[in-house]
Scaffold this active site. Structure first.
Site, PDB file in Angstrom:
ATOM      1  CD  GLU A   4      -1.863  -2.337   1.361  1.00 23.01           C
ATOM      2  OE1 GLU A   4      -0.789  -2.531   1.837  1.00 23.01           O
ATOM      3  OE2 GLU A   4      -2.943  -3.294   1.490  1.00 23.01           O
ATOM      4  CG  HIS A  59     -10.120  -6.112   8.474  1.00 23.62           C
ATOM      5  ND1 HIS A  59      -9.187  -6.350   9.098  1.00 23.62           N
ATOM      6  CD2 HIS A  59     -10.081  -6.989   7.260  1.00 23.62           C
ATOM      7  CE1 HIS A  59      -8.203  -7.049   8.407  1.00 23.62           C
ATOM      8  NE2 HIS A  59      -8.990  -7.356   7.145  1.00 23.62           N
TER       9      HIS A  59
HETATM   10  C1  TPP Z   1      -2.400  -4.340   4.644  1.00 23.07           C
HETATM   11  C2  TPP Z   1      -3.266  -5.163   3.944  1.00 23.07           C
HETATM   12  N1  TPP Z   1      -3.610  -5.119   2.719  1.00 23.07           N
HETATM   13  C3  TPP Z   1      -4.428  -6.030   2.220  1.00 23.07           C
HETATM   14  C4  TPP Z   1      -5.128  -6.932   2.887  1.00 23.07           C
HETATM   15  C5  TPP Z   1      -6.215  -7.669   2.190  1.00 23.07           C
HETATM   16  N2  TPP Z   1      -5.904  -9.033   2.233  1.00 23.07           N
HETATM   17  C6  TPP Z   1      -5.850 -10.059   3.318  1.00 23.07           C
HETATM   18  S1  TPP Z   1      -5.058 -11.593   2.941  1.00 23.07           S
HETATM   19  C7  TPP Z   1      -4.475 -11.145   1.301  1.00 23.07           C
HETATM   20  C8  TPP Z   1      -3.640 -12.085   0.599  1.00 23.07           C
HETATM   21  C9  TPP Z   1      -2.608 -12.368   1.286  1.00 23.07           C
HETATM   22  O1  TPP Z   1      -1.775 -13.303   0.853  1.00 23.07           O
HETATM   23  P1  TPP Z   1      -0.619 -14.035   1.623  1.00 23.07           P
HETATM   24  O2  TPP Z   1       0.146 -13.386   2.179  1.00 23.07           O
HETATM   25  O3  TPP Z   1       0.141 -14.784   0.404  1.00 23.07           O
HETATM   26  O4  TPP Z   1      -1.405 -15.073   2.498  1.00 23.07           O
HETATM   27  P2  TPP Z   1      -2.377 -16.473   2.562  1.00 23.07           P
HETATM   28  O5  TPP Z   1      -3.635 -15.868   2.433  1.00 23.07           O
HETATM   29  O6  TPP Z   1      -1.977 -17.132   1.193  1.00 23.07           O
HETATM   30  O7  TPP Z   1      -2.147 -17.117   3.711  1.00 23.07           O
HETATM   31  C10 TPP Z   1      -4.881  -9.718   1.131  1.00 23.07           C
HETATM   32  C11 TPP Z   1      -4.641  -8.980  -0.001  1.00 23.07           C
HETATM   33  C12 TPP Z   1      -4.991  -6.955   3.933  1.00 23.07           C
HETATM   34  N3  TPP Z   1      -5.569  -7.953   5.179  1.00 23.07           N
HETATM   35  N4  TPP Z   1      -3.910  -5.997   4.855  1.00 23.07           N
END
Ligand code: TPP
Ligand code: MG
Lengths: 366, 327
Positions: free
Chosen positions: B60, B129
């Site tokens: 971000e 959130h």
């Molecule tokens: C700062 C932030 N940006 C966006 C999100 C929304 N978000 C939640 S999980 C995610 C994907 C994360 O993927 P990864 O780090 O690979 O973890 P996984 O879900 O595969 O365990 C996103 C974009 C968030 N929670 N926090």
């Protein structure tokens, strides 16, 4: 909408979005699993059975929680860890009970490994007063401070510097403990990781930073959101690093134990990439167009729980009915947990104002 | 008039502005190939291609700042945050850079950028959130802040935001994306930033509510009408610049006011409007202004606690009863 215009310039790497040139990107390439036996690793038969039980518990807990979610028993997000259980299990057996663990929102498995009962976990999902975080946190915020599981966190990358803080405190207090932090491949792209790696290496902190690379960050394949090999980030910080096969319990256990010993002895951080796969969607509403059914099946064929089961049977360390007994026991435990959660009371309304401050009667602005 | 979902109204605004101006592009997490986490950008990749509809990593701070730089060099970025709860990570770029670059350089450099995405709570998503950030951004000089409540307003205001030569914060809600409403199909339908709207006329009390809270206010007003109390609902639509004259005019008529705001009470929009009302309409008030806000407490997960936490029509009714001395 009008037809697509031809564009030459591109920024983000393409996946399925381009009907002509695009393709589904493969999640991860697994490194070889260890060929060591449990004896080589110093694991007893009792430990193996305990590990089997632990992994199976995580699996059934989440399968049941998914059912309950679909029945409308609770709301919010539900990120399932199914497929990744060898990582939580291998790690908690490799670390000392006094070592600190922190993770992201995909946290149920970690909580169960670190002493949250199926009942307290399920009740937390249901938002009940008997939940592990008294219904305040829900799926993303399992925690058991008593067992040094410092929680699941919902801001991607937000908990990574906090793990450096745990390591700082452990070094400060010279207590011989280390701290381990788990996060997804998506979190590798956050600035917080890079600031923390530099700090940790600079200050020689006894910390392990582990990427659970399950190939996808929501609907984005790793190759579409991050460059080069993730593990190579360590090089820029002169940090020790490793890549581990996360679908194999023994591989996780072996390497995490070695790493933990090294961190404890030398007070230096490690950056570790554990490659794995999540079987379910990102959360409960994910059409999963970004991957193929075949790819998913490929990983389900090397399922970590099945693999351990096969090992136990082939090496005659356990009999079929003995494992069945464990499975039945776990099944009952999870069913009891569902019943417990369902019947537990919601928190009382006054609890809305509890846990904000340490005082009994704090100030609230109105 | 066309009946559109909120998400469609937003998409049409983005589509029309991208069509009209080559310099406009959109980026954010999952906006392109996934067609948007909440499907606001559905179909835009197919239409405009990979150059102008861009998936970002979860960075971000990085992509917000990249947007600021691109805006300083003449492009017109729309930066989508999956929610403003994650824009906290980008706050340095929004607050320290986007809002200040023009001033610091003695007016040499413009920064025409839109930061948009859902704001505030989307139900039981827990403490991290669920925060409402419109008042916080409105605190900083150099930002315009928009948080509409209905599809028609959203379309007209988003088009204005994209055309604006300043940094603009444009807020939506996960829970409103599916909501339908009338949207003008006049060619180039624009609503000027800073203009509120009287959405329900009434003579007994002025209720000011924007964003998701507008709908809470409407429910309360419908209930109160059965009791013979007529609320005048004003939706400021834009938080900053605030359409104060519209609010003051209404209070001169009703002599009573209730503010509904999905923020915590300290220093929120309700606090600010309350101050302005006492300064501008002191002699017209027949009762102290009341507000309905979130409590001074983080968002809980548990459904029971969440329902107690979230502002309800019942609380609005109670506040109206209070200012009309019906209790
Ligand atoms: C700062 C932030 N940006 C966006 C999100 C929304 N978000 C939640 S999980 C995610 C994907 C994360 O993927 P990864 O780090 O690979 O973890 P996984 O879900 O595969 O365990 C996103 C974009 C968030 N929670 N926090
Ligand atoms: Mg991932």
């Amino acid at each position: 909408m009008a037809k697509k215009k031809k564009e030459e310039i591109r920024f983000a790497p393409t996946g399925i979005g381009d009907v002509n040139e695009g393709a589904v990107q493969k999640g991860v390439d697994l490194p070889d699993a260890t060929d060591k036996t449990h004896k080589d690793l110093g694991l007893s038969e009792e430990q193996l059975l305990a590990m089997f039980e632990q992994m199976y518990l995580q699996r059934r807990f989440e399968e049941r929680s998914m059912q309950q979610y679909q029945k409308g028993k609770f709301g919010g997000f539900l990120h399932l860890y199914i497929g990744q259980e060898a990582i939580s299990t291998g790690t908690t057996f490799a670390l000392d009970d006094e070592d600190d663990i922190i993770t992201a929102y995909r946290d149920h498995g970690w909580g169960l490994c670190r002493g949250i009962s199926a009942k307290a976990g399920m009740a937390e999902l249901f938002g009940k007063a008997t939940g592990s975080s008294r219904g305040k946190g829900g799926s993303m915020h399992f925690a058991n401070a008593e067992k040094k599981f410092w929680g699941g966190y919902g801001i991607v990358g937000g908990h990574i510097p906090i793990n450096a803080g745990f390591a700082f405190a452990n070094k400060y207090n010279a207590n011989g403990n280390i701290s381990a932090c788990f996060f997804g491949d998506g979190a590798v792209d956050q600035g917080a990781l890079h600031e923390t790696l530099n700090l940790a290496q600079l200050w020689k902190l006894p910390a392990i930073f582990v990427v659970e690379n399950n190939g996808y960050s929501m609907g984005t394949a790793a190759a579409r959101h991050t460059v080069a090999e993730i593990v190579d980030r360590a090089k820029g910080y002169n940090m020790k690093s490793a890549v581990i096969n996360g679908m194999d319990l023994f591989s996780v256990y072996e390497k995490m134990k070695e790493i933990a010993d090294d961190v404890r002895e030398n007070s230096e951080p490690w950056f570790v990439e554990i490659r794995t796969y999540r079987y379910r969607g990102h959360s409960m509403s994910d059409p999963q167009k970004y991957r193929t059914k075949e790819e998913l099946e490929e990983y389900q064929k090397i399922d970590p729980i099945q693999r351990l089961k096969t090992y136990l049977l082939e090496n005659e360390l356990a009999k079929e009915d003995q494992l069945k007994e464990i499975e039945d026991k776990v099944e009952q435990e999870v069913l009891d947990a569902v019943e417990f959660a369902d019947e537990s009371p919601f928190p009382e309304e006054k609890e809305l104002y509890e846990d904000m401050f340490v005082e009994d009667d704090p100030y609230f602005h109105v | 008039m066309a009946e559109l979902q909120f998400r469609e109204a937003l998409k049409h605004a983005i589509d029309e502005e991208m069509d009209r101006d080559e310099r406009v592009f959109i980026m954010g997490e999952e906006v392109a190939e996934y067609n948007g986490a909440y499907k606001v950008t559905e179909g835009l990749l197919d239409k405009y291609g990979f150059k102008r509809v861009i998936d970002t990593p979860i960075s971000e701070l990085g992509f917000a700042g990249l947007g600021v730089g691109a805006a300083m060099r003449g492009l017109r970025p729309i930066v989508e945050f999956m929610t403003f709860n994650f824009a906290v990570l980008a706050a340095d770029q929004i607050i320290n850079h986007a809002t200040k670059v023009k001033y610091m350089t003695g007016g040499q450099i413009d920064c025409p950028i839109v930061f948009r995405g859902p704001n505030a709570s989307a139900g039981q998503l827990g403490a991290t959130h669920s925060v409402s950030y419109d008042s916080m951004y409105a605190h900083f000089p150099g930002l315009k802040v928009i948080y509409p409540s209905e599809p028609g307003d959203a379309k007209g205001l988003l088009k204005s935001a994209i055309r604006d030569d300043n940094p603009v914060i444009f807020m939506e809600s996960e829970q409103m994306y599916g909501m339908k409403g009338e949207v003008s199909d006049a060619e180039d339908f624009i609503i000027p930033i800073g203009k509120g709207k009287i959405k329900r006329e009434g003579s007994d009390v002025t209720v000011v509510a924007h964003g998701k809270m507008y709908h809470v206010a409407v429910q309360a007003a419908n209930q109160l009408a059965k009791d013979g109390i007529e609320c005048e609902i004003i939706d400021p639509r834009t938080v900053k610049p605030l359409d104060l004259p519209l609010i003051i005019e209404s209070i001169k008529k009703t002599n009573r006011c209730v503010l509904v705001d999905e923020a915590h009470p300290f220093g929120g929009l309700a606090a600010e409007i309350g101050f302005l009302i006492q300064r501008e309409a002191f002699d017209y008030l027949d009762a102290p202004v009341q507000r309905v806000c979130l409590p001074d407490v983080n968002a809980p997960f548990s459904k029971k606690l969440f329902d107690a936490w979230f502002p309800s029509p019942k609380q609005v009714i109670d506040a109206v009863n209070q200012v009309t001395y019906r209790t």
